[in-house]
Enzyme design. Structure first.
Site, PDB file in Angstrom:
ATOM      1  N   ASP A 172     -64.756  24.937  -9.832  1.00 30.37           N
ATOM      2  CA  ASP A 172     -65.034  24.204  -8.604  1.00 30.37           C
ATOM      3  C   ASP A 172     -66.525  23.888  -8.534  1.00 30.37           C
ATOM      4  O   ASP A 172     -67.363  24.785  -8.611  1.00 30.37           O
ATOM      5  CB  ASP A 172     -64.611  25.053  -7.402  1.00 30.37           C
ATOM      6  N   GLY A 182     -63.623  25.656  -0.619  1.00 29.60           N
ATOM      7  CA  GLY A 182     -63.290  25.782   0.787  1.00 29.60           C
ATOM      8  C   GLY A 182     -62.389  26.961   1.107  1.00 29.60           C
ATOM      9  O   GLY A 182     -62.718  27.805   1.949  1.00 29.60           O
ATOM     10  N   CYS A 234     -56.347  24.112  -0.376  1.00 32.96           N
ATOM     11  CA  CYS A 234     -57.537  23.468  -0.927  1.00 32.96           C
ATOM     12  C   CYS A 234     -58.454  23.069   0.219  1.00 32.96           C
ATOM     13  O   CYS A 234     -58.187  22.091   0.922  1.00 32.96           O
ATOM     14  CB  CYS A 234     -57.150  22.248  -1.757  1.00 32.96           C
ATOM     15  N   GLY A 235     -59.529  23.816   0.392  1.00 31.55           N
ATOM     16  CA  GLY A 235     -60.447  23.532   1.488  1.00 31.55           C
ATOM     17  C   GLY A 235     -61.258  22.276   1.281  1.00 31.55           C
ATOM     18  O   GLY A 235     -61.423  21.467   2.207  1.00 31.55           O
ATOM     19  N   HIS A 236     -61.779  22.075   0.053  1.00 33.86           N
ATOM     20  CA  HIS A 236     -62.575  20.861  -0.155  1.00 33.86           C
ATOM     21  C   HIS A 236     -61.690  19.626  -0.023  1.00 33.86           C
ATOM     22  O   HIS A 236     -62.131  18.583   0.479  1.00 33.86           O
ATOM     23  CB  HIS A 236     -63.281  20.907  -1.523  1.00 33.86           C
TER      24      HIS A 236
END
Length: 336
Positions: free
Chosen positions: A252, A257, A90-92
C-alpha cells in the site's frame, strides 16, 4: 472484444480503479454474498484479472466493482479487488468512492459543507463524509466498522529472528510489527526488505488461531502486515509511519485506511491514543491520513472502537479498456 469503462483515482498515492461499465451481473442479496460469487465466477473474475494484470495494470493495482447495496439504507455497494482476489475492506478505496460519488452526481452534495455517502462493503456498512467548498471536494473522511484487538505479543519466527506481532481487526485482520524489531526503518530504501518480511509474517500467521474472525469465517485470514515506525508524539497525539504489505506481497502506497483503523484499535486499547487525540499516520511515500476514535463500544464480546480516518483522493484518468480476440497475452500477466 470486451468493453470496460473505469475511472481511476489515487488516495494518498495508492491507486484505485472504479469500474463503471462492462462487468457481468454479480448475484447475491448482500455484498458479502456477491463477493463469494465473484470469487468463483470465471466471467466476473476475468474482468478483475484484465484490469489488474499488465499491460493494463500492475502487481500493486487496486480497484472495485460497484454493485447494488444490501438495502436502501446505503447509496451503493462495492466489491474491492487486487491482484490476488477480493478484499473485505478498503479505507483508501472508500475515500476515493466518496469523492467519485459526489463528483459524478451519484450522490447529491451541498456545494459548501459535508455530505454523507453510505457504502455497503463485504465487512459491513461504512460512511464516507465528503467536505466541499465552492462546489469542489476538499477532503473525505470515513467511519469504519468497529475495530478491535484480537491478540497481542504473538511471537513470530522470521528470517531476521523472532518478533512480536499484535493482531487487530479494522474491516480486515492485520498483524502489526515494529519495523525496528527487524532492524529496519519505514523508508523507500528498505522497500524490498520490508515487502519480503511483511509477506513472510503474514503467511506465518495466516493459518493460526489469530487469523480467525470471531464470528464470520468469510472474514478469516491475515489480510496484511503493518510494519510501523514510531515517530514520537505531536501536540495532538501519536505520530507513526507505516508500510502495509497485503494480499500476497502487494504494498500500500497510502498509510492504509482499514489498516489505520486496526492501528487505532491497538493504540486506543493501550492508552496511547486518548479520545480527544488524533493519530498522524504517514505512509512510506510521505503521504498522510489522520485518524481518531469517534465511539467506544462492544463488538464481538470485546472493547471496540469506531474510527474516523481523514484523507483525500484525486482523479487520475478515465479509461475505456478492450480485449481483442486475437490478443496473445489475453487477460495479461504479473511481473514483480
Amino acid at each position: 472484444m470486451r468493453d470496460i469503462r473505469a475511472t481511476d483515482y489515487h488516495t494518498a498515492g495508492e491507486p484505485f480503479r472504479i469500474v463503471t461499465e462492462g462487468v457481468p451481473e454479480i448475484p447475491g442479496t448482500t455484498v458479502l454474498e456477491r463477493r463469494e460469487h465473484a470469487q468463483r465466477d470465471e466471467q466476473v473474475d476475468a474482468v478483475r484479472r484484465l484490469l489488474v494484470n499488465e499491460p493494463r495494470g500492475h502487481a500493486d493495482m487496486y480497484g472495485c466493482f460497484v454493485v447494488p447495496p444490501d438495502n436502501e439504507g446505503a447509496h451503493f455497494g462495492v466489491l474491492f479487488w487486487h491482484k490476488d482476489g477480493y478484499s473485505t475492506a478498503c479505507g483508501h478505496g472508500t475515500i476515493a468512492l466518496g469523492a467519485w460519488a459526489v463528483r459524478t452526481g451519484l450522490v447529491n452534495a451541498a456545494p459548501d459543507g459535508e455530505t454523507d455517502v453510505v457504502i455497503d462493503v463485504p465487512s459491513g456498512r461504512v460512511t464516507a463524509t465528503v467536505s466541499c467548498a465552492a462546489g469542489e471536494v476538499r477532503e473525505v473522511s470515513f467511519r469504519n466498522v468497529p475495530a478491535y484487538v484480537l491478540g497481542q505479543g504473538i511471537t513470530v519466527n522470521t528470517s531476521r529472528g523472532p518478533v512480536h506481532a499484535d493482531i487487530s481487526y479494522g474491516g480486515a485482520i492485520y498483524a502489526s510489527v515494529d519495523a525496528s524489531a527487524l532492524g529496519l526503518s519505514v523508508s523507500p530504501e528498505h522497500y524490498g526488505d520490508l515487502l519480503a518480511l511483511g509477506r513472510e509474517i503474514k503467511w506465518k500467521l495466516n493459518e493460526t488461531e489469530w487469523a480467525r474472525h470471531p464470528s464470520e469465517s468469510r472474514l478469516d485470514g491475515i489480510y496484511g502486515t503493518i510494519l510501523f515506525e514510531d515517530l514520537g508524539r505531536r501536540s495532538g497525539g501519536p505520530h507513526q509511519r507505516n508500510i502495509t504489505v497485503f494480499a500476497d506481497g502487494e504494498v500500500d502506497r497510502s498509510p492504509c485506511g482499514s489498516g489505520t483503523s486496526a492501528r487505532i484499535a491497538l493504540l486506543a486499547s493501550s492508552g496511547q491514543l486518548a479520545p480527544d487525540q488524533v493519530l498522524t499516520h504517514d505512509s512510506v511515500v510521505g503521504t498522510r491520513f489522520l485518524g481518531r476514535v469517534v465511539q467506544d463500544l462492544q463488538a464481538e464480546g470485546r472493547p471496540a472502537y469506531v474510527s474516523e480516518v481523514r484523507g483525500m483522493a484525486y482523479r487520475t484518468g478515465e479509461h475505456h479498456f478492450v480485449l481483442e480476440a486475437n490478443d496473445p497475452v489475453g487477460l495479461g500477466f504479473t511481473l514483480r
